[in-house]
Structure formats: structure tokens, C-alpha cells
Design a protein around this motif. Structure first.
Motif, PDB file in Angstrom:
ATOM      1  N   ALA A 149       0.544  -1.665   0.071  1.00  0.00           N
ATOM      2  CA  ALA A 149       0.202   0.043  -0.209  1.00  0.00           C
ATOM      3  C   ALA A 149       1.216   1.025   0.485  1.00  0.00           C
ATOM      4  CB  ALA A 149      -0.305   0.313   1.530  1.00  0.00           C
ATOM      5  N   PRO A 150       0.397   2.281  -0.696  1.00  0.00           N
ATOM      6  CA  PRO A 150       1.137   3.559  -0.513  1.00  0.00           C
ATOM      7  C   PRO A 150       1.381   4.182   1.004  1.00  0.00           C
ATOM      8  CG  PRO A 150      -0.919   3.807  -2.008  1.00  0.00           C
ATOM      9  CD  PRO A 150      -1.036   2.977  -1.145  1.00  0.00           C
ATOM     10  N   ALA A 151       3.388   4.319   1.230  1.00  0.00           N
ATOM     11  CA  ALA A 151       3.403   4.500   2.438  1.00  0.00           C
ATOM     12  C   ALA A 151       4.072   5.610   2.367  1.00  0.00           C
ATOM     13  CB  ALA A 151       4.206   3.684   3.038  1.00  0.00           C
ATOM     14  N   PRO A 152       4.858   6.393   3.386  1.00  0.00           N
ATOM     15  CA  PRO A 152       5.560   7.675   3.566  1.00  0.00           C
ATOM     16  C   PRO A 152       6.740   8.068   2.476  1.00  0.00           C
ATOM     17  CG  PRO A 152       5.197   6.833   5.566  1.00  0.00           C
ATOM     18  CD  PRO A 152       4.440   5.694   4.835  1.00  0.00           C
ATOM     19  N   ALA A 153       7.803   6.839   2.428  1.00  0.00           N
ATOM     20  CA  ALA A 153       8.213   7.142   1.334  1.00  0.00           C
ATOM     21  C   ALA A 153       7.759   6.373  -0.455  1.00  0.00           C
ATOM     22  CB  ALA A 153       9.715   6.318   1.417  1.00  0.00           C
ATOM     23  N   GLU A 154       7.827   7.511  -0.994  1.00  0.00           N
ATOM     24  CA  GLU A 154       6.748   7.891  -2.145  1.00  0.00           C
ATOM     25  C   GLU A 154       8.262   6.254  -3.506  1.00  0.00           C
ATOM     26  OE1 GLU A 154       4.995   8.683  -2.529  1.00  0.00           O
ATOM     27  OE2 GLU A 154       3.594   9.874  -0.667  1.00  0.00           O
ATOM     28  N   SER A 155       8.990   6.173  -3.369  1.00  0.00           N
ATOM     29  CA  SER A 155       9.577   4.882  -4.009  1.00  0.00           C
ATOM     30  C   SER A 155       9.780   4.100  -3.071  1.00  0.00           C
ATOM     31  CB  SER A 155      11.023   5.403  -4.270  1.00  0.00           C
ATOM     32  OG  SER A 155      11.714   6.162  -2.680  1.00  0.00           O
ATOM     33  N   ALA A 156       9.450   4.071  -1.945  1.00  0.00           N
ATOM     34  CA  ALA A 156       8.875   2.587  -1.278  1.00  0.00           C
ATOM     35  C   ALA A 156       8.073   1.529  -1.133  1.00  0.00           C
ATOM     36  CB  ALA A 156       9.607   2.978   0.188  1.00  0.00           C
ATOM     37  N   ARG A 157       7.874   0.666  -0.911  1.00  0.00           N
ATOM     38  CA  ARG A 157       6.660  -0.381  -0.699  1.00  0.00           C
ATOM     39  C   ARG A 157       6.929  -0.625   1.278  1.00  0.00           C
ATOM     40  NH1 ARG A 157       8.083  -1.115  -5.455  1.00  0.00           N
ATOM     41  NH2 ARG A 157       6.964  -1.228  -7.787  1.00  0.00           N
ATOM     42  N   ALA A 158       5.732  -0.657   1.469  1.00  0.00           N
ATOM     43  CA  ALA A 158       5.139  -1.290   2.430  1.00  0.00           C
ATOM     44  C   ALA A 158       4.683  -2.997   2.577  1.00  0.00           C
ATOM     45  CB  ALA A 158       3.823  -0.297   3.411  1.00  0.00           C
ATOM     46  N   PHE A 159       5.032  -3.930   3.338  1.00  0.00           N
ATOM     47  CA  PHE A 159       4.625  -4.691   3.064  1.00  0.00           C
ATOM     48  C   PHE A 159       4.006  -4.948   4.264  1.00  0.00           C
ATOM     49  CE2 PHE A 159       6.476  -9.010   2.593  1.00  0.00           C
ATOM     50  CZ  PHE A 159       5.826  -9.494   1.605  1.00  0.00           C
ATOM     51  N   PHE A 160       2.407  -6.044   4.004  1.00  0.00           N
ATOM     52  CA  PHE A 160       1.864  -6.244   5.406  1.00  0.00           C
ATOM     53  C   PHE A 160       2.342  -8.090   4.894  1.00  0.00           C
ATOM     54  CE2 PHE A 160       1.881  -1.816   7.256  1.00  0.00           C
ATOM     55  CZ  PHE A 160       2.019  -1.330   6.054  1.00  0.00           C
ATOM     56  N   VAL A 161       1.578  -8.725   5.889  1.00  0.00           N
ATOM     57  CA  VAL A 161       1.903 -10.363   6.019  1.00  0.00           C
ATOM     58  C   VAL A 161       0.411 -10.558   6.967  1.00  0.00           C
ATOM     59  CG1 VAL A 161       2.427 -13.010   6.389  1.00  0.00           C
ATOM     60  CG2 VAL A 161       3.727 -10.600   5.429  1.00  0.00           C
TER      61      VAL A 161
END
Length: 332
Positions: free
Chosen positions: A15-27
């Protein structure tokens, strides 16, 4: 930042997260994706003793039900990110929150009474409540506006990988307990064949509502069955015997220091009575990332990530253009 979720019962959410170029990953899910939450619980569903972790970088047990890395770890490698930490770990704080979190708990299932014998595990409803708590921690770290970018679909998530059930009857434990002459247990195979098409239909309905490609269906049955039916084609010596265990097919009881232990884990599809080896997990993830529609639909993760990157770049260019036009506007 885009978010991915794995559900096995797993979901990987990006999902969108604070650093625009990164990705948050939830499991979210069970022991196939738990990376240590159960270490912090009074439960017998734990993988915190050798020889679990024998091939992990530290060569120590971590709570992963594997000889080494599990599915979320390997997806994180493909994302170019560090592995998500267990939500219950006291070390999950500060900048670590921006990576995402793993809420999975060994022993759970879709139904609340699944795994009741393990007593104290984090069932799916509670995993989702933990996600809400995570949001509060993130808001405290980065502020409410930025925290809203890291959420499940209705809160901003854009890619959710949902894995169906694999060929349950072919696990060494089921071959030992319910199979005939070492073959896959037929009742559990039938259960998988009934469940997976219904899951696919639900995901299609969700995509019709929220946009194509939001929910990605991984055909775990097909991925697993390929190397279970023909292990030699993938370089495995056996798909019937677990590397670590005891009894028929090494399929009885837990993997412990007293268990039979194979010398070459790369030759085995199964690490213990139910869980794949790291090498098998790598094959599974490779299909999630690059597989055809037979394995993952309506698109694979690599295609989804490429689309997200293209969309993010276009949005960034538009923002820059708007900013330049604002700067060029004459002031009075």
C-alpha cells in the motif's frame, strides 16, 4: 509507497506509504508466513528451537517454520527491501515501522476454531486488529496524513496477493496419517479442489468492485503440485519425505533436535511435516513474481510492480509540471 500484503490463508499487502519510492509490506496468515510472532506467545505452535533455522543467515531458529527463509522473506528480496518484522517483536519500532509488519501466527485458519489445540495464537480477526494498532504507532511516528498512505484497500492498499490452499493431502503428515500406501490423502485433496475455485470467484468480484489487479490470486495448488508430482524436474530427490521428522515419511510430530534430519535440504520439497524448504519456497515465490496466468492472475507481481512504478512516475511528473506552472504564474 505502495503496499503489498501476503495472505496464505495468506495475504501480502502493498500500500502507499511515507517514502514515495518504497513499498510497505504486510503479511497476514498462518505458519507458512509467520516469521516469529508465536515466539512471543504461550503456545505449542512454535519453531523457536533447532534444527529450525539451520540454513537461515544466522543459522539459528527465528520462529519461521523453515530451514531458512520463508515466502514473505523471499518476496521482500524481490522488492529490494529488508524482511518485515513480527508485529509482536519489541524491536518493531521507529523506522522499522515504515517497512511494514508481519501479523501472521502459526496454527490459525480462516475459521476461529482452527488450531484450537494450540490455545494461544493470533487468529485472523485479531491480526487485523493488530494492524489497527500498527496504524496508531505509525501515526505517532510520521503523523496522521502520511500514515494514511499505509493501509489495506479501503485505507489505501493497492496490491493484495491472496494465496489459495496448496495440495494439503500431499504433506508428509497427511500421507503418513491419512494416505494409502504413501499417496496423497484424497479427502484433503478434494477439499482443496472445492475451496480454491470459490476463492478465485470472490477475488474476481472484489476486483470488479475495486479495480482490476487490486487482488491477485496465487494458485498455490498448481505451484506446489508441479514439484510434488514431478520433483526430479525441479532438482528435488523427493516430495514424499520430510527432511526433518520421524515416523512414516518423517511426517509425525514436530521437527526437533531428536528428529531424523536430512543432510541436503535442497533435495527436499518439505522441510517438516507440513512446511516447504527454503528452496521450495523460492520456486513458489518465483511463480508469484513471474508466473503465467495459470499460476497467478489477473497478473503476476512483477507486472503489478512495474505498473505501479510507471503510474508513480507519471504522477510525479504531473506534480512537477503543476509546481512549475504555479511558479511561473505572475504575482500581483
Amino acid at each position: 509507497m505502495t503496499a503489498v500484503m501476503v495472505v496464505v490463508v495468506a495475504a501480502v499487502v502493498m500500500a502507499p506509504a511515507p517514502a514515495e519510492s518504497a513499498r510497505a509490506f504486510f503479511v497476514f496468515g498462518d505458519s507458512l508466513v509467520d516469521n516469529g510472532n508465536n515466539n512471543y506467545l504461550l503456545t505449542s505452535a512454535r519453531a523457536d528451537a533447532p534444527p529450525y533455522g539451520i540454513d537461515y543467515p544466522t543459522h539459528r531458529p527465528t520462529g519461521r517454520f523453515s530451514n531458512g527463509l520463508n515466502i514473505p522473506d523471499i518476496i521482500s528480496e524481490h522488492l529490494g527491501a529488508e524482511p518485515t518484522m513480527p508485529y509482536l517483536s519489541p524491536e518493531l519500532r521507529g523506522a522499522k515501522l515504515l517497512v511494514g509488519a508481519n501479523f501472521a501466527s502459526a496454527g490459525v485458519g480462516i475459521l476461529n476454531d482452527t488450531g484450537i489445540q494450540f490455545v494461544n495464537i493470533v487468529r485472523i480477526g485479531r491480526q487485523l486488529r493488530h494492524f489497527g494498532e500498527y496504524q496508531g504507532k505509525l501515526r505517532a511516528l510520521v503523523g496522521a496524513a502520511r500514515a494514511r498512505r499505509v493501509r489495506l484497500y479501503e485505507m489505501g492498499a493497492r496490491r493484495v496477493l491472496v494465496t489459495g490452499t496448496g495440495p494439503l493431502g500431499c504433506a508428509p503428515a497427511e500421507r503418513a496419517l491419512h494416505g494409502r500406501n504413501g499417496e496423497c490423502a484424497p479427502d484433503l485433496m478434494r477439499a482443496s479442489e472445492l475451496f480454491n475455485p470459490q476463492l478465485s470467484r470472490v477475488l474476481q468480484e472484489l476486483n470488479a468492485r475495486h479495480g482490476a489487479g487490486t487482488f491477485i490470486a496465487a494458485n498455490s495448488f498448481r505451484v506446489h503440485f508441479d514439484f510434488i508430482s514431478d520433483p526430479a524436474a525441479f532438482g528435488f530427490a523427493t516430495a514424499k519425505e520430510a527432511c526433518c521428522g520421524q515416523g512414516p515419511h518423517n511426517g509425525l510430530g514436530l521437527c526437533t533436535a531428536m528428529s531424523n534430519l536430512c543432510a541436503d535440504r535442497d533435495k527436499y520439497v518439505f522441510w517438516d511435516a507440513y512446511h516447504p524448504t527454503e528452496r521450495a519456497n523460492r520456486i513458489i515465490v518465483s511463480q508469484f513474481m513471474n508466473g503465467s496466468l495459470d499460476y497467478v492472475s489477473p497478473l503476476n507481481l512483477s507486472a503489478a510492480l512495474e505498473m505501479d512504478a510507471t503510474a508513480a512516475a507519471a504522477a510525479s511528473r504531473m506534480q512537477d509540471k503543476v509546481a512549475r506552472l504555479a511558479d511561473d504564474k505572475p504575482r500581483v
